[in-house]
Write an enzyme that holds these catalytic residues in place. Structure first.
Site, PDB file in Angstrom:
ATOM      1  N   LYS A  44       1.284  -2.750   9.025  1.00  0.00           N
ATOM      2  CA  LYS A  44       2.423  -1.842   9.002  1.00  0.00           C
ATOM      3  C   LYS A  44       3.616  -2.542   9.614  1.00  0.00           C
ATOM      4  CE  LYS A  44       3.720   2.907  10.117  1.00  0.00           C
ATOM      5  NZ  LYS A  44       3.226   4.199  10.665  1.00  0.00           N
ATOM      6  N   LEU A  74       0.817  -1.215   0.000  1.00  0.00           N
ATOM      7  CA  LEU A  74       0.000   0.000   0.000  1.00  0.00           C
ATOM      8  C   LEU A  74       0.846   1.257   0.000  1.00  0.00           C
ATOM      9  CD1 LEU A  74      -2.780  -1.039   2.546  1.00  0.00           C
ATOM     10  CD2 LEU A  74      -2.942  -0.969   0.055  1.00  0.00           C
ATOM     11  N   GLY A  75       2.039   1.216   0.588  1.00  0.00           N
ATOM     12  CA  GLY A  75       2.868   2.409   0.631  1.00  0.00           C
ATOM     13  C   GLY A  75       4.008   2.232   1.613  1.00  0.00           C
ATOM     14  N   ALA A  76       4.769   3.307   1.799  1.00  0.00           N
ATOM     15  CA  ALA A  76       5.903   3.284   2.713  1.00  0.00           C
ATOM     16  C   ALA A  76       6.054   4.666   3.323  1.00  0.00           C
ATOM     17  CB  ALA A  76       7.181   2.877   1.992  1.00  0.00           C
ATOM     18  N   GLY A  94       8.317   6.936   6.855  1.00  0.00           N
ATOM     19  CA  GLY A  94       9.559   7.044   7.590  1.00  0.00           C
ATOM     20  C   GLY A  94       9.766   5.915   8.582  1.00  0.00           C
ATOM     21  N   MET A  95       8.672   5.280   9.044  1.00  0.00           N
ATOM     22  CA  MET A  95       8.801   4.232  10.047  1.00  0.00           C
ATOM     23  C   MET A  95       8.728   2.830   9.466  1.00  0.00           C
ATOM     24  SD  MET A  95       6.595   5.809  13.226  1.00  0.00           S
ATOM     25  CE  MET A  95       6.935   4.380  14.245  1.00  0.00           C
ATOM     26  N   GLY A  96       8.167   2.677   8.278  1.00  0.00           N
ATOM     27  CA  GLY A  96       8.063   1.328   7.739  1.00  0.00           C
ATOM     28  C   GLY A  96       7.233   1.262   6.481  1.00  0.00           C
ATOM     29  N   ASP A 109      -0.345  13.682  14.957  1.00  0.00           N
ATOM     30  CA  ASP A 109       0.001  13.761  13.531  1.00  0.00           C
ATOM     31  C   ASP A 109      -1.257  13.782  12.679  1.00  0.00           C
ATOM     32  OD1 ASP A 109       1.759  14.051  11.419  1.00  0.00           O
ATOM     33  OD2 ASP A 109       2.075  11.906  11.172  1.00  0.00           O
TER      34      ASP A 109
END
Length: 522
Positions: A43, A21-23, A25-27, A137
């Site tokens: 995640k 699905l995506g990436a 900064g944390m994973g 956030d």
């Protein structure tokens, strides 16, 4: 969604991964499926973080905090393993575009959409704060849009208000420039009011198409957040007043999330604004495309059906099946019901090629998806779990055998959901007086302003259970040239649960075996 790459895992915990699905900064984030068939977002943190014991401790605390988050407008944490060689967390999958994607693709949202968005996010943050948490956030990419309303996601850096661990000690940025509160920028304690500032910035972006603190680099953005007034364009009325109040530099001057929801939605709350048509048409089309992608993926994920084996003709079935007799699902779907298509290769009555049939079923379900998979899972009541329907018997009814009991008579309403966790439709079901063999049931399925109508013949009666054969009624509306109502015959079981609810269950595989708890209309 992107295909898995060579270095992507194929399983995480008990979840089978299907797409990337995506990436961040944390994973990395993957689309996965549980052994029970639920679609989830998994995640997985980057390997270099996994070797950092301080990060592991922080991740463990964050997961514990995120598990406590609930509410109608959030995606729940379902599972996690902070102790795994590579820590991971699984949340409910929401199959809708982010607010950022919607605005970039289609421009600013209309006022009624932004008000519903603000009310839903305000109620979500109120639920977060009531559990002693701060999200920290809130930004457009962490807000997803579905037909059922907005969803606030990614509590990866939420923390308990009384926590003392610094989330910046390993160089991980807390918050997003342009949406961070002044106190976050200045390194001060970020409490619930910090989330309210970020909410105001998100609503300004949704309404105008640009952030309230524009800038070419992070330094410029952060300076404007602390020292300059927001740029709100032609925003006016109660929306401008609310956004301005949220963006106050003084944290104590900002409204609470509940107050934001009240200002935008009144006493009815977000549910009073989130109704069919709350999203503009182009965004609904985007939601539909994501639904098609997901349902096609589910169909591809099904094993091919085995070829039919010739056999002697089956004897004629009995007129009435007993409550414990399993009944084979009909080949079509109940009118107005939505869900995943039949397995690839399954035979169809009308001779349509399986892949075309599968695509048609996906289109029928496109407008009905919701995020998948938000809170709570499914309520399944198979025949035989509560023989005869279960629960306490309703008040005595001296009607002759085969007559519809008085406890069923009336109009019932509720939402349906498929076995894979997809939202189906709003169902209005009316049961009239009658007996076996008579058409005494009417169904109206509504989704995004479209209606499918059906009538039902009562086939079998007990004090707490009706077995009904459902057939479509009237012409079907069309979307993109495809009929919304399937026009097929289906079997529906209605069961009184003894607590004032009527459980609806369809055994149709092609429609995802939709179910739902209905309440009597007052």
């Amino acid at each position: 969604m992107q295909p898995l790459e060579a270095d992507d895992p194929r399983t995480v915990g008990e979840y089978r991964l299907l797409r990337r699905l995506g990436a961040g900064g944390m994973g990395r984030v993957y689309l996965g499926r549980s052994p029970g068939g639920r679609t989830v977002a998994v995640k997985v943190v980057h390997p270099h973080f996994a070797a950092d014991e301080e990060f592991r401790g922080r991740f463990r605390r964050e997961v514990d905090s995120a598990r406590r988050v609930g509410g109608e407008w959030t995606a729940p944490v379902l599972d996690a393993d902070p102790e795994a060689p590579t820590p991971w967390v699984a949340t409910g999958y929401v199959a809708g575009p982010s607010l950022h994607q919607a605005v970039v693709g289609h421009g600013p949202l209309p006022e009624h959409t932004v008000r519903a968005l603000g009310a839903g996010l305000g109620e979500a943050l109120a639920a977060v704060h009531a559990r002693g948490l701060v999200h920290r956030d809130v930004k457009p990419s962490n807000v997803l849009l579905t037909l059922d309303g907005p969803r606030l996601i990614d509590f990866g850096i939420a923390r308990a208000m009384d926590g003392t661990a610094s989330l910046t000690s390993t160089g991980v940025t807390v918050g997003s420039p342009g949406y961070m509160s002044p106190e976050q920028v200045l390194g001060r304690e970020a409490g619930p009011a910090s989330d309210v500032f970020s909410l105001g910035a998100v609503l300004a972006y949704a309404a105008t198409g640009t952030p309230p603190f524009p800038g070419d680099n992070s330094a410029a953005l952060l300076y404007k957040v602390v020292h300059e007034e927001p740029e709100l364009g032609d925003l006016d009325g109660v929306l401008r007043e609310t956004v301005t109040a949220c963006l106050a530099k003084d944290a104590t001057a900002r409204p609470s999330p509940a107050e934001v929801a009240r200002r935008l939605a009144g006493a009815a709350g977000a549910t009073g604004l989130v109704r069919p048509g709350w999203l503009p048409g182009p965004v609904v089309e985007g939601v539909s495309r994501r639904a098609v992608e997901l349902l096609e993926l589910e169909a591809d994920d099904e094993p091919p059906a085995p070829p039919p084996v010739p056999s002697a003709p089956a004897p004629s079935p009995p007129v009435h099946a007993t409550p414990t007799e399993p009944s084979a699902p009909p080949p079509g779907g109940p009118p107005g019901a939505f869900g995943p298509p039949p397995p690839y290769g399954a035979p169809t009555e009308d001779g349509t090629p399986p892949r075309r049939r599968r695509r048609r079923a996906a289109l029928l379900a496109a407008g009905a998806l919701l995020a998948a998979t938000a809170a709570g899972g499914l309520l399944l009541f198979p025949d035989g779990l509560f023989p005869g329907g279960g629960g306490d018997d309703p008040k005595p009814d001296d009607r002759p055998p085969g007559t519809v009991p008085e406890a069923f008579v009336g109009t019932w309403e509720g939402q349906t959901v498929t076995r894979s966790g997809l939202h189906g439709s709003t169902l209005t079901l009316t049961v009239s007086e009658g007996r076996e063999g008579e058409e005494t049931v009417r169904m109206v399925y509504e989704i995004t302003g479209l209606e499918c109508r059906a009538r039902g013949t009562v086939e079998d009666v007990s004090k707490t259970r009706l077995k009904v054969t459902e057939r479509s009624e009237g012409d079907s509306p069309e979307v993109l040239g495809v009929k919304v109502c399937s026009g097929e015959t289906a079997t529906v079981v209605l069961t009184l649960d003894g607590e004032g609810r009527l459980h609806y269950a369809s055994d149709d595989v092609g429609a995802g075996r939709p179910e739902g708890d209905l309440t009597r209309r007052k």
